[in-house]
Design a protein around this motif. Structure first.
Motif: not given
Length: 52
Positions: A34-41, A43-52
């Motif tokens: 998922e692309r989420t709001a970023g930190y500090a300056h 705009r966006h960042m990426t978070r990933a999760r391995m299912p299971g």
């Protein structure tokens, strides 16, 4: 990918990059991405999760 092989089920990864090729690569390796709001300056960042 090497990251996916070393990530336990339920494990997470995060990166400041929101580039599409990075998100697609993580998804192809088996992560839920998922692309989420970023930190500090950033705009966006990426978070990933391995299912299971």
């Amino acid at each position: 990918t090497g990251v996916a092989r070393r990530t336990a089920p339920g494990g997470t990864a995060a990166t400041y990059t929101a580039a599409g090729f990075v998100r697609r690569g993580l998804a192809e390796a088996g992560f839920e991405v998922e692309r989420t709001a970023g930190y500090a300056h950033k705009r966006h960042m990426t978070r990933a999760r391995m299912p299971g």
